[in-house]
Scaffold this motif. Structure first.
Motif, PDB file in Angstrom:
ATOM      1  N   ASP A 102       0.846  41.398   6.829  1.00  0.00           N
ATOM      2  CA  ASP A 102      -0.502  41.870   7.113  1.00  0.00           C
ATOM      3  C   ASP A 102      -0.503  43.061   8.037  1.00  0.00           C
ATOM      4  O   ASP A 102      -1.281  43.987   8.003  1.00  0.00           O
ATOM      5  CB  ASP A 102      -1.340  40.733   7.570  1.00  0.00           C
ATOM      6  N   TYR A 103       0.387  43.205   8.974  1.00  0.00           N
ATOM      7  CA  TYR A 103       0.425  44.005   9.937  1.00  0.00           C
ATOM      8  C   TYR A 103       0.987  45.526   9.103  1.00  0.00           C
ATOM      9  O   TYR A 103       0.324  46.463   9.409  1.00  0.00           O
ATOM     10  CB  TYR A 103       1.597  43.839  11.028  1.00  0.00           C
ATOM     11  N   LEU A 104       2.028  45.375   8.265  1.00  0.00           N
ATOM     12  CA  LEU A 104       2.039  46.583   7.293  1.00  0.00           C
ATOM     13  C   LEU A 104       1.017  47.211   6.581  1.00  0.00           C
ATOM     14  O   LEU A 104       0.895  48.390   6.278  1.00  0.00           O
ATOM     15  CB  LEU A 104       3.490  46.332   6.629  1.00  0.00           C
ATOM     16  N   VAL A 105       0.144  46.229   6.147  1.00  0.00           N
ATOM     17  CA  VAL A 105      -1.034  46.523   5.056  1.00  0.00           C
ATOM     18  C   VAL A 105      -2.022  47.196   6.012  1.00  0.00           C
ATOM     19  O   VAL A 105      -2.327  48.320   5.519  1.00  0.00           O
ATOM     20  CB  VAL A 105      -1.577  45.445   4.538  1.00  0.00           C
TER      21      VAL A 105
ATOM     22  N   LEU B  85      -1.232  49.085   8.546  1.00  0.00           N
ATOM     23  CA  LEU B  85      -0.695  50.434   8.628  1.00  0.00           C
ATOM     24  C   LEU B  85      -0.782  51.253   7.336  1.00  0.00           C
ATOM     25  O   LEU B  85      -0.506  52.630   7.587  1.00  0.00           O
ATOM     26  CB  LEU B  85       0.716  50.252   9.143  1.00  0.00           C
ATOM     27  N   GLY B  86      -1.305  50.735   6.542  1.00  0.00           N
ATOM     28  CA  GLY B  86      -1.407  51.777   5.233  1.00  0.00           C
ATOM     29  C   GLY B  86      -0.119  51.470   4.225  1.00  0.00           C
ATOM     30  O   GLY B  86      -0.072  52.392   3.217  1.00  0.00           O
ATOM     31  N   VAL B  87       0.723  50.573   4.369  1.00  0.00           N
ATOM     32  CA  VAL B  87       1.512  50.378   3.457  1.00  0.00           C
ATOM     33  C   VAL B  87       1.284  49.438   2.309  1.00  0.00           C
ATOM     34  O   VAL B  87       0.334  48.791   2.479  1.00  0.00           O
ATOM     35  CB  VAL B  87       2.925  49.749   4.099  1.00  0.00           C
ATOM     36  N   SER B  88       1.717  49.867   1.019  1.00  0.00           N
ATOM     37  CA  SER B  88       1.205  48.971  -0.138  1.00  0.00           C
ATOM     38  C   SER B  88       1.567  47.780  -0.117  1.00  0.00           C
ATOM     39  O   SER B  88       2.450  47.185   0.679  1.00  0.00           O
ATOM     40  CB  SER B  88       1.662  49.756  -1.629  1.00  0.00           C
ATOM     41  N   GLU B  89       0.819  46.787  -0.541  1.00  0.00           N
ATOM     42  CA  GLU B  89       1.177  45.354  -0.474  1.00  0.00           C
ATOM     43  C   GLU B  89       2.249  44.913  -1.374  1.00  0.00           C
ATOM     44  O   GLU B  89       3.204  44.173  -0.442  1.00  0.00           O
ATOM     45  CB  GLU B  89      -0.194  44.621  -1.417  1.00  0.00           C
ATOM     46  N   ARG B  90       2.918  45.592  -2.203  1.00  0.00           N
ATOM     47  CA  ARG B  90       4.141  45.382  -2.676  1.00  0.00           C
ATOM     48  C   ARG B  90       5.084  45.773  -1.799  1.00  0.00           C
ATOM     49  O   ARG B  90       6.219  44.847  -1.834  1.00  0.00           O
ATOM     50  CB  ARG B  90       4.416  45.972  -4.119  1.00  0.00           C
ATOM     51  N   ALA B  91       5.164  46.964  -1.425  1.00  0.00           N
ATOM     52  CA  ALA B  91       6.186  47.437  -0.303  1.00  0.00           C
ATOM     53  C   ALA B  91       6.141  46.546   0.997  1.00  0.00           C
ATOM     54  O   ALA B  91       7.284  46.277   1.563  1.00  0.00           O
ATOM     55  CB  ALA B  91       6.098  48.795  -0.127  1.00  0.00           C
ATOM     56  N   ALA B  92       4.949  45.996   1.505  1.00  0.00           N
ATOM     57  CA  ALA B  92       4.692  45.381   2.595  1.00  0.00           C
ATOM     58  C   ALA B  92       5.463  43.725   2.372  1.00  0.00           C
ATOM     59  O   ALA B  92       6.036  43.260   3.276  1.00  0.00           O
ATOM     60  CB  ALA B  92       3.481  45.110   2.985  1.00  0.00           C
ATOM     61  N   ARG B  93       5.290  43.418   1.058  1.00  0.00           N
ATOM     62  CA  ARG B  93       5.848  42.032   0.766  1.00  0.00           C
ATOM     63  C   ARG B  93       7.346  41.988   0.785  1.00  0.00           C
ATOM     64  O   ARG B  93       8.088  41.082   1.446  1.00  0.00           O
ATOM     65  CB  ARG B  93       5.210  41.439  -0.654  1.00  0.00           C
TER      66      ARG B  93
END
Length: 183
Positions: free
Chosen positions: A150-153, A155-163
């Motif tokens: 959730d933190y990475l999302v 920041l603007g990172v895509s959900e797949r890359a964040a996962r």
């Protein structure tokens, strides 16, 4: 002055000197009088040799003396003095404690026992509650992965890359976790 040159002359002079000295300074001795006073009884010694300390009565009607709390007692009855009353605590030679007030009453002191965690009046034993230590969740705990994702999302990172990044940082496998901890 007296021109004394030998020990025998000094001894001779001393005899005459003592006679003159005693006539001038000695007091008359009465042969029929005892030179020693009557020996005090233990009770009299106990009354004479005391340590007196001023104290004030607290709101529990007690006096604190030598890190212990005491209540005045007369016979078998407790005496409840007003708070802030100035009293004199007397410790006798034998170690007994007394209390006296301004109106010249003398009381014995009863030691108040310390507070106990367990009551002797009840059968049930009260066990103090133990605090559990704070535990930090393991590195494989699911909320770590989700919070990081959730933190990475945000920041603007895509959900797949964040996962993928969360799974890489907080792996699900215990084998990989052991490798990370060994570093």
């Amino acid at each position: 002055m007296n021109q004394i040159k030998t020990i025998s002359e000094a001894n001779q002079f001393l005899k005459s000197f003592l006679e003159r000295f005693n006539k001038r300074f000695a007091s008359n001795i009465k042969n029929n009088m005892s030179v020693f006073d009557k020996q005090l009884t233990l009770r009299e010694i106990d009354k004479v040799l005391i340590i007196a300390n001023e104290r004030s009565v607290d709101h529990g009607h007690c006096i604190k003396f030598e890190n212990k709390r005491y209540l005045p007692i007369s016979g078998t009855e407790f005496i409840f003095l007003q708070p802030h009353t100035k009293v004199l605590v007397i410790k006798s030679f034998s170690g007994k404690l007394y209390l006296t007030t301004d109106d010249d009453h003398v009381y014995q002191l009863f030691r108040v026992p310390k507070y106990e965690f367990r009551s002797t009046l009840f059968d049930e034993q009260v066990v103090p509650e133990t605090r559990r230590g704070s535990s930090v969740p393991a590195i494989t705990h699911p909320w770590r992965r989700m919070n990081y994702r959730d933190y990475l999302v945000t920041l603007g990172v895509s959900e797949r890359a964040a996962r993928d990044a969360a799974n890489k940082r907080y792996p699900k496998s215990k084998k990989i976790t052991a490798q990370l901890l060994a570093r």
